[in-house]
Every structure is written in C-alpha cells, then in structure tokens.
Design an enzyme around this catalytic site. Structure first.
Site, PDB file in Angstrom:
ATOM      1  N   GLU A 172     -15.842   6.811   5.780  1.00 24.71           N
ATOM      2  CA  GLU A 172     -15.058   6.165   6.843  1.00 24.71           C
ATOM      3  C   GLU A 172     -14.969   7.117   8.019  1.00 24.71           C
ATOM      4  O   GLU A 172     -15.488   8.230   7.963  1.00 24.71           O
ATOM      5  CB  GLU A 172     -13.661   5.815   6.316  1.00 24.71           C
ATOM      6  CG  GLU A 172     -12.876   7.021   5.826  1.00 24.71           C
ATOM      7  CD  GLU A 172     -11.518   6.673   5.207  1.00 24.71           C
ATOM      8  OE1 GLU A 172     -10.996   5.582   5.473  1.00 24.71           O
ATOM      9  OE2 GLU A 172     -10.998   7.515   4.468  1.00 24.71           O
ATOM     10  N   LYS A 228      -2.345   7.210   1.203  1.00 27.23           N
ATOM     11  CA  LYS A 228      -2.117   7.477   2.630  1.00 27.23           C
ATOM     12  C   LYS A 228      -0.996   8.512   2.690  1.00 27.23           C
ATOM     13  O   LYS A 228       0.186   8.177   2.822  1.00 27.23           O
ATOM     14  CB  LYS A 228      -1.761   6.177   3.360  1.00 27.23           C
ATOM     15  CG  LYS A 228      -1.974   6.259   4.860  1.00 27.23           C
ATOM     16  CD  LYS A 228      -1.986   4.889   5.487  1.00 27.23           C
ATOM     17  CE  LYS A 228      -1.883   4.948   6.991  1.00 27.23           C
ATOM     18  NZ  LYS A 228      -2.975   5.647   7.671  1.00 27.23           N
ATOM     19  N   ARG A 286       0.837  -1.206   0.000  1.00 26.04           N
ATOM     20  CA  ARG A 286       0.000   0.000   0.000  1.00 26.04           C
ATOM     21  C   ARG A 286       0.873   1.257   0.000  1.00 26.04           C
ATOM     22  O   ARG A 286       0.561   2.246  -0.671  1.00 26.04           O
ATOM     23  CB  ARG A 286      -0.956   0.001   1.208  1.00 26.04           C
ATOM     24  CG  ARG A 286      -1.967   1.137   1.137  1.00 26.04           C
ATOM     25  CD  ARG A 286      -3.040   1.044   2.197  1.00 26.04           C
ATOM     26  NE  ARG A 286      -2.495   1.215   3.531  1.00 26.04           N
ATOM     27  CZ  ARG A 286      -3.199   1.062   4.648  1.00 26.04           C
ATOM     28  NH1 ARG A 286      -4.479   0.736   4.588  1.00 26.04           N
ATOM     29  NH2 ARG A 286      -2.648   1.244   5.823  1.00 26.04           N
TER      30      ARG A 286
HETATM   31  N1  PMP Z   1      -8.963   5.115   7.124  1.00 27.51           N
HETATM   32  C1  PMP Z   1      -8.028   6.040   7.380  1.00 27.51           C
HETATM   33  C2  PMP Z   1      -8.260   7.436   6.943  1.00 27.51           C
HETATM   34  C3  PMP Z   1      -6.849   5.678   8.053  1.00 27.51           C
HETATM   35  O1  PMP Z   1      -5.908   6.588   8.296  1.00 27.51           O
HETATM   36  C4  PMP Z   1      -6.670   4.332   8.449  1.00 27.51           C
HETATM   37  C5  PMP Z   1      -5.386   3.897   9.123  1.00 27.51           C
HETATM   38  N2  PMP Z   1      -5.250   4.425  10.402  1.00 27.51           N
HETATM   39  C6  PMP Z   1      -7.695   3.399   8.201  1.00 27.51           C
HETATM   40  C7  PMP Z   1      -8.819   3.828   7.506  1.00 27.51           C
HETATM   41  C8  PMP Z   1      -7.567   1.967   8.607  1.00 27.51           C
HETATM   42  O2  PMP Z   1      -6.582   1.332   7.804  1.00 27.51           O
HETATM   43  P1  PMP Z   1      -5.741   0.108   8.334  1.00 27.51           P
HETATM   44  O3  PMP Z   1      -6.706  -0.957   8.729  1.00 27.51           O
HETATM   45  O4  PMP Z   1      -4.910  -0.287   7.156  1.00 27.51           O
HETATM   46  O5  PMP Z   1      -4.938   0.573   9.497  1.00 27.51           O
END
Ligand code: PMP
Length: 288
Positions: A183, A150, A51
């Site tokens: 989200e 990210k 990622r």
């Molecule tokens: N959405 C956002 C905006 C995030 O920054 C994150 C990670 N903290 C997630 C979702 C969750 O992703 P992951 O399960 O890969 O940590």
C-alpha cells in the site's frame, strides 16, 4: 471551527491536553481512526468503529464504554464543531502509567475525539494525477507489527513518506516483506488491467481500508470485475490505470510510478467513473 471530546466531555482546545505519562505518547501504545463527515453525517461510522475495536482487541486494549456511546460521542463532536464537512480523528490510548512498557500500569484508557477541517491534495492532482515512487522501506512484517492494526505507531509509514518527499513526490508505494506491492503510506492501491480492477488482498501486509472496501463494492455494483490478488511492481508498471484510496484522499489517480507513465499518463476512464460514483455515494450518505 473545531471541537474536541476528551473521555466523553467536550473540552476547549487549550485544555485538550494529555499527560506526558500517557503510553500513547511514550510508546505509541494505542489505536486510532480517521473518519470523514459530509453534510454533518459521518461516513461509514460503524465500519470505522468496528475496525477500531479490532485494532484494540489485537493490542489487548479494552475501549471504555460501548461502541454505541462512542458513536454518539463522535456524532456529538461533529455537531459541536459546527462544520458541515470535515474530518474526525478518534484515538484510544493505553492511558497514563509508569515509565515502563507494562500496559498494566495504565488502568484507564483515554478516548480522544477531534472534529476539524481536512487538508486535501490540490485539486489539479485529482485532475492530472499524481506521480509516486517505490520506497525502499518495506511495510512492517505482519509478525512484527501487523499493518491490520491501525496503531499510534506510524514511524514505518513516516520513513516511507520521507523517501517520497526526498524524491519530490507526495506518496510512495510500500512493498511487503515478500517484495509484493502492499500500500502507500496512508492509502490503499488499485490498478486497472484490461478493464479489471486489481488490489492487493487484505493479508498482503496492508490496512484493510474502508474506502478500499467501498470502492470494491462500487465497482462490483457497476459490473466491473474485481480481483483481490498479489500485485508486483511489474503489474503496476504495466497497468492501464492506477489510483489510491483513503478516507482523506478519497480516490486519487496515479499517472507515473518510478518514472514510468501509467497507461497513457493521464487519469483513465475507470478511475474517473469510480470517482464520480464515490462522490455521489458520500453526498447521498450525507443526505440520507
Ligand atoms: N493504509 C494506511 C496505512 C492508512 O493509514 C489508511 C488510512 N489513512 C489507509 C490505508 C486507507 O484506509 P481508509 O480507506 O480506511 O481510510
């Protein structure tokens, strides 16, 4: 203890500093990952590195070295920390350049790896569930700054987090530019409706969470029907159960949204079962 690697070399905390001319600092020009390690083993390291590379490719940033050397450096940082369980922050910035947006003035990207402790939500929140609100700040429009990246630019999420804090709750739902549920500020969203697990699709203006993918796999493996489909606030308010997923938070139940109780206002059976399975998985991955 903590450990820090800067461009492949371990540095003591007081020397772990970056230039004020780094475009990661000046413009948020860079990408990052947040990883967890359990019993000394980094969970889903490969997925996080992939990622990171996707984020980097989107912003036209070439990560120095190979993903293998990066994986080795992450593992070395974890080992050096002396901790068994903790968190890794992996950052690649555009590097040092001029005062001016042009990334071409930054010849060398900086790679920073920090292994440290993690601050979790209080235990009682996992048992009783969390209350959240919907933020008025929408998630970035994918044609402006795609949430699939990210990036080091988290102001969009921070603005929504400030709304949560103003409302006296720990988290906020962010809608996308279509007004659909996207989200939370750092976690993905799941609801349970009539035994089916529903979560917004990856193109709903969300980060494609690695915990999200793990939870979908766990649910499918235990015979739960899963749907990656558009969710509205109506779907959230009328759901039987709700929870958030993230590397840091793992799986945390949500029991109230915008003042409305979710289901019977307590963490539900599907959430509890998936939490158990997730805990087993991270523990086993640590021991394997
Ligand atoms: N959405 C956002 C905006 C995030 O920054 C994150 C990670 N903290 C997630 C979702 C969750 O992703 P992951 O399960 O890969 O940590």
């Amino acid at each position: 203890m903590s450990a820090i690697y800067l461009n492949g070399e371990r540095v003591p905390r007081e020397r772990a500093v970056i230039s004020v001319y780094d475009h990661g600092f000046l413009y948020g020009d860079g990408v990052f990952e947040g990883l967890r390690f359990y019993s000394g083993r980094v969970f889903k390291l490969r997925e996080h590195l992939e990622r990171l590379e996707e984020s980097a490719r989107h912003i036209h940033l070439v990560i120095p070295g190979t993903l293998e050397t990066l994986a080795n450096d992450v593992e070395a940082t974890v080992l050096a920390s002396g901790m068994s369980d903790g968190y890794v922050r992996l950052i690649v910035t555009r590097g040092v350049g001029n005062l001016g947006l042009d990334p071409r003035s930054c010849p060398v990207p900086q790679v920073i790896i920090i292994a440290d402790g993690i601050s979790l939500y209080p235990v009682e929140m996992y048992e009783k569930g969390m209350e959240i609100v919907t933020a008025s700040t929408i998630r970035n429009h994918p044609n402006a700054l795609n949430p699939r990246i990210k990036s080091l630019n988290y102001l969009n999420n921070i603005l929504a987090k400030l709304e949560a804090i103003q409302a006296g709750v720990p988290e906020a739902i962010m809608l996308n530019h279509m007004g659909e549920v996207a989200e939370c500020t750092a976690d993905n969203i799941f609801v349970v409706e009539k035994g089916r697990l529903r979560t917004p699709p990856r193109n709903a203006g969300i980060l494609a969470g690695i915990t999200r993918a793990t939870v979908l796999d766990l649910a499918r493996a235990s015979g739960i029907e899963t749907l990656e489909e558009t969710l509205t606030r109506h779907d959230v308010y009328t759901s039987d159960e709700m929870f958030l997923t993230g590397t840091g938070a793992e799986i945390i139940p949500v029991t109230k949204v915008d003042g409305r109780p979710i289901g019977n206002g307590l963490p539900g059976p599907v959430t509890r079962s998936l939490r158990g399975k997730y805990h087993d998985l991270v523990r086993n991955a640590g021991n394997s």
